[in-house]
Design an enzyme around this catalytic site. Structure first.
Site, short mmCIF file in Angstrom:
data_model
loop_
_atom_site.label_atom_id
_atom_site.label_comp_id
_atom_site.label_asym_id
_atom_site.label_seq_id
_atom_site.Cartn_x
_atom_site.Cartn_y
_atom_site.Cartn_z
N CYS A 1 -0.76 3.83 -6.39
CA CYS A 1 -1.65 3.22 -5.39
C CYS A 1 -1.85 1.80 -5.90
CB CYS A 1 -2.98 3.97 -5.34
SG CYS A 1 -4.32 3.05 -4.53
N CYS B 1 0.86 -1.17 0.00
CA CYS B 1 0.00 0.00 0.00
C CYS B 1 0.91 1.23 0.00
CB CYS B 1 -0.85 -0.04 1.27
SG CYS B 1 -1.84 1.44 1.54
N1 DGL Z 1 -3.96 0.53 -1.96
C1 DGL Z 1 -3.60 1.68 -1.23
C2 DGL Z 1 -2.37 2.37 -1.81
O1 DGL Z 1 -1.56 1.73 -2.45
C3 DGL Z 1 -4.62 2.71 -0.88
C4 DGL Z 1 -6.05 2.51 -1.15
C5 DGL Z 1 -6.90 3.26 -0.11
O2 DGL Z 1 -7.09 4.47 -0.23
O3 DGL Z 1 -7.32 2.57 0.83
O4 DGL Z 1 -2.18 3.54 -1.62
#
Ligand code: DGL
Length: 283
Positions: A177, A74
């Site tokens: 993301c 993430c």
């Molecule tokens: N998958 C997450 C990232 O890589 C964020 C997604 C969310 O906002 O929860 O930033």
């Protein structure tokens, strides 16, 4: 029998599945725990303090399970608190960062960087951009795109990228993301430009740190698996003597573990042995 190395993969939802998939292609014989913090998603609209506390709770679960390493699959969690987690936990904690260097190396001059609103405000992300050379980056934070992708994957709702993405001419798009990487092909088609993500780099870094006895599972200089080098592994399917195991941990009530398991096997089609744990800790 020797215990399999165990790695915890953490994201606010399905985004980390792309990182997990990259790991599974690199080698066999590893057990992965996947934890999606659906209860608190999206992280992109949370405060730094909130995110750090959720991430810490998640990594505590990995610690209790005896993980040898963890990955914040993430970008938002990484930008907010990867350093703090490295200090707090006894195992390596690997982060995921927007692949701006890949875009530069590919010769992009005008690249779009898509990140969550929280990542866009983080000092770590700004510093990453400031170190850049030769490419003009336009940063854009679609406020609801990660949630829309999550809903399209888990509930089958229709994803309309035009409602989330800015118009413009770019010669590359950085998917900052992990959720965005799950629709990378669609985003590439939307801009008619190549997309860049950090999934593979993160997987390689993770496996280079996660081995036991100081031996990396896959390292920069340790690319051989039988007759195949890991580089070859990306372009042809690999047969491993030992399969990977993937355990999807229980999360909140909102989270449907079975749905994730099915989505992962159908979407990524990677061969692995799934273990379905009935209990599991509720996060
Ligand atoms: N998958 C997450 C990232 O890589 C964020 C997604 C969310 O906002 O929860 O930033």
């Amino acid at each position: 029998m020797e215990r399999m190395p165990c790695i915890g993969v953490f994201d606010s939802g399905a985004g980390g599945l792309g990182v997990l998939s990259a790991c599974l292609k690199l080698r066999g014989g590893v057990r992965y725990y996947y934890l999606a913090d659906i209860a608190h998603a999206p992280y992109g609209s949370r405060t730094e303090r909130e995110i750090a506390s959720y991430v810490r709770e998640g990594l505590e679960i990995f610690k209790d399970l005896g993980a040898d390493a963890a990955v914040l699959a993430c970008n938002t969690a990484t930008a907010v608190c990867v350093e703090e987690m490295r200090r707090a936990f006894p195992f390596p904690v690997v982060g995921t960062e927007p692949a701006v260097r890949l875009a530069e190396r590919a010769g992009c001059q005008q690249a779009l960087v898509l990140v969550t609103p929280r990542t866009a405000r983080c000092a770590r992300f700004r510093a990453l951009l400031d170190r850049g050379r030769g490419c003009a980056f336009t940063v854009f934070s679609p406020p609801r795109l990660a949630s829309a992708i999550e809903a399209s994957l888990t509930e089958g709702s229709r994803l309309r990228l035009a409602e989330h993405l800015p118009r413009g001419q770019f010669d590359g798009v950085v998917l900052g993301c992990t959720h965005y990487t799950l629709v990378g092909e669609e985003i590439a088609a939307f801009y008619a430009a190549p997309v860049f993500d950090g999934n593979l780099g993160t997987a390689r870094r993770l496996l280079s740190l996660a081995g036991r006895d100081g031996r990396p599972l896959v390292g920069i200089s340790d690319h051989r698996m039988g007759d195949l080098t890991t580089n070859k592994c990306f372009t042809q399917s690999c047969e491993y003597k030992t399969k990977n195991e993937v355990i999807f941990l229980n999360s909140s009530k909102k989270y449907n573990k079975l749905q994730y398991e099915q989505m992962f096997s159908t979407r990524f089609g990677v061969e692995f042995r799934q273990i379905f744990t009935g209990g599991g800790k509720v996060f």
